[in-house]
Motif scaffolding. Structure first.
Motif, PDB file in Angstrom:
ATOM      1  N   ALA A   1      -4.918   3.187  -3.072  1.00 16.67           N
ATOM      2  CA  ALA A   1      -3.863   3.975  -3.043  1.00 16.67           C
ATOM      3  C   ALA A   1      -3.692   4.085  -1.508  1.00 16.67           C
ATOM      4  O   ALA A   1      -2.606   4.005  -1.038  1.00 16.67           O
ATOM      5  CB  ALA A   1      -3.753   5.259  -3.635  1.00 16.67           C
ATOM      6  N   TYR A   2      -4.599   4.768  -0.777  1.00 15.42           N
ATOM      7  CA  TYR A   2      -4.680   5.020   0.706  1.00 15.42           C
ATOM      8  C   TYR A   2      -4.246   3.571   1.409  1.00 15.42           C
ATOM      9  O   TYR A   2      -3.343   3.800   2.208  1.00 15.42           O
ATOM     10  CB  TYR A   2      -5.777   5.735   1.061  1.00 15.42           C
TER      11      TYR A   2
ATOM     12  N   SER B   1       6.748   2.406  -3.861  1.00 16.21           N
ATOM     13  CA  SER B   1       5.477   2.197  -3.765  1.00 16.21           C
ATOM     14  C   SER B   1       4.700   3.318  -3.531  1.00 16.21           C
ATOM     15  O   SER B   1       3.551   3.437  -3.855  1.00 16.21           O
ATOM     16  CB  SER B   1       5.123   0.858  -2.766  1.00 16.21           C
ATOM     17  N   LEU B   2       5.036   3.862  -2.553  1.00 17.90           N
ATOM     18  CA  LEU B   2       4.518   5.351  -2.162  1.00 17.90           C
ATOM     19  C   LEU B   2       4.495   6.276  -3.106  1.00 17.90           C
ATOM     20  O   LEU B   2       3.423   7.032  -3.432  1.00 17.90           O
ATOM     21  CB  LEU B   2       5.314   5.894  -0.876  1.00 17.90           C
TER      22      LEU B   2
ATOM     23  N   VAL C   1      -1.201   8.207  -8.322  1.00 14.89           N
ATOM     24  CA  VAL C   1      -2.526   7.692  -8.353  1.00 14.89           C
ATOM     25  C   VAL C   1      -3.545   8.756  -7.774  1.00 14.89           C
ATOM     26  O   VAL C   1      -4.479   9.226  -8.371  1.00 14.89           O
ATOM     27  CB  VAL C   1      -2.942   6.373  -8.071  1.00 14.89           C
ATOM     28  N   LEU C   2      -3.267   9.078  -6.657  1.00 16.26           N
ATOM     29  CA  LEU C   2      -4.105  10.196  -5.756  1.00 16.26           C
ATOM     30  C   LEU C   2      -4.019  11.402  -6.449  1.00 16.26           C
ATOM     31  O   LEU C   2      -4.833  12.250  -6.302  1.00 16.26           O
ATOM     32  CB  LEU C   2      -3.563  10.029  -4.359  1.00 16.26           C
TER      33      LEU C   2
ATOM     34  N   ALA D   1       2.346  -0.759  -7.441  1.00 22.36           N
ATOM     35  CA  ALA D   1       2.651  -0.351  -6.179  1.00 22.36           C
ATOM     36  C   ALA D   1       2.564  -1.609  -5.217  1.00 22.36           C
ATOM     37  O   ALA D   1       3.347  -1.508  -4.268  1.00 22.36           O
ATOM     38  CB  ALA D   1       1.657   0.817  -5.779  1.00 22.36           C
ATOM     39  N   SER D   2       1.840  -2.337  -5.254  1.00 18.65           N
ATOM     40  CA  SER D   2       1.440  -3.409  -4.357  1.00 18.65           C
ATOM     41  C   SER D   2       2.607  -4.539  -4.737  1.00 18.65           C
ATOM     42  O   SER D   2       3.046  -4.965  -3.774  1.00 18.65           O
ATOM     43  CB  SER D   2       0.215  -4.132  -4.938  1.00 18.65           C
ATOM     44  N   GLY D   3       3.040  -4.532  -5.795  1.00 10.15           N
ATOM     45  CA  GLY D   3       4.338  -5.418  -5.990  1.00 10.15           C
ATOM     46  C   GLY D   3       5.455  -4.882  -5.356  1.00 10.15           C
ATOM     47  O   GLY D   3       6.295  -5.602  -4.976  1.00 10.15           O
ATOM     48  N   LEU D   4       5.545  -3.576  -5.686  1.00  7.92           N
ATOM     49  CA  LEU D   4       6.847  -2.823  -4.964  1.00  7.92           C
ATOM     50  C   LEU D   4       6.674  -2.996  -3.303  1.00  7.92           C
ATOM     51  O   LEU D   4       7.768  -3.145  -2.655  1.00  7.92           O
ATOM     52  CB  LEU D   4       6.998  -1.337  -5.301  1.00  7.92           C
TER      53      LEU D   4
END
Length: 196
Positions: free
Chosen positions: A71-72, A54-55, A61-62, A42-45
């Protein structure tokens, strides 16, 4: 899986996002519920402007752990870029609650208030984060930017000078320092900073 996971995280940390995402994709084909891999991807995206993907990773994850503050935080950063500013605050509040005021979350709050031209609040969050982590360069840059926003250019320049050697490899640092130099009327130094 472990080797690929480590390699993928290493590549993302080295800002080799495309390679890192590719390796993490392979990991998730093996185990698609590993939260650390999903958060790293998600961070890389996010870094490659693939905000919706990424969202999606953050939401997965959430769905497994509603208290994963990382994640938030990544969601809030995505919403800053999209932009959906109401969603930024909502996600930052949860990130702050579950992280117990982690400096990364406070830096994101500071960034949000800079975007909203709320310099005093940007400084407040930057200074709160610096209490926890006095050497955090992004927080110091945010503080200097906020001081510039309040037209306290000399004070901002002192902060830039304090972190100059440590932040030399950060392109944004040179950009904001150049703006500060222009405010102070030092065009020659501003040009030098921009060419760095």
């Amino acid at each position: 899986f472990e080797a690929r996971s480590e390699l993928g995280r290493l590549l993302i940390s080295q800002k080799r996002f495309t390679e890192g995402i590719r390796i993490l994709d392979q990991c998730l084909q093996t185990i698609d519920t590993n939260q650390l891999v999903l958060l790293t991807r998600a961070s890389g995206l996010f870094e490659t402007n693939q905000y919706e993907k990424s969202l999606r990773d953050c939401n997965r994850v959430l769905g497994m752990d509603k208290e994963r503050w990382e994640a938030y935080l990544i969601k809030a950063k995505n919403f800053l870029e999209i932009p959906r500013l109401d969603s930024v605050v909502y996600n930052l509040e949860y990130a702050r609650l579950y992280s117990n005021d982690d400096p990364l979350v406070l830096a994101a709050y500071s960034e949000y208030h800079l975007l909203m031209d709320e310099s005093a609040l940007a400084i407040a969050f930057a200074e709160k984060g610096l209490k926890y982590n006095p050497e955090n360069i992004p927080l110091k840059i945010n503080k200097a930017r906020a001081l510039d926003g309040m037209e306290q250019f000399e004070k901002a320049n002192m902060v830039y000078a304090e972190i100059g050697e440590l932040a030399d490899s950060i392109p944004e640092f040179h950009f904001y320092l150049a703006k500060n130099m222009l405010y102070l009327g030092d065009t020659a130094s501003a040009i030098i900073e921009l060419t760095d």
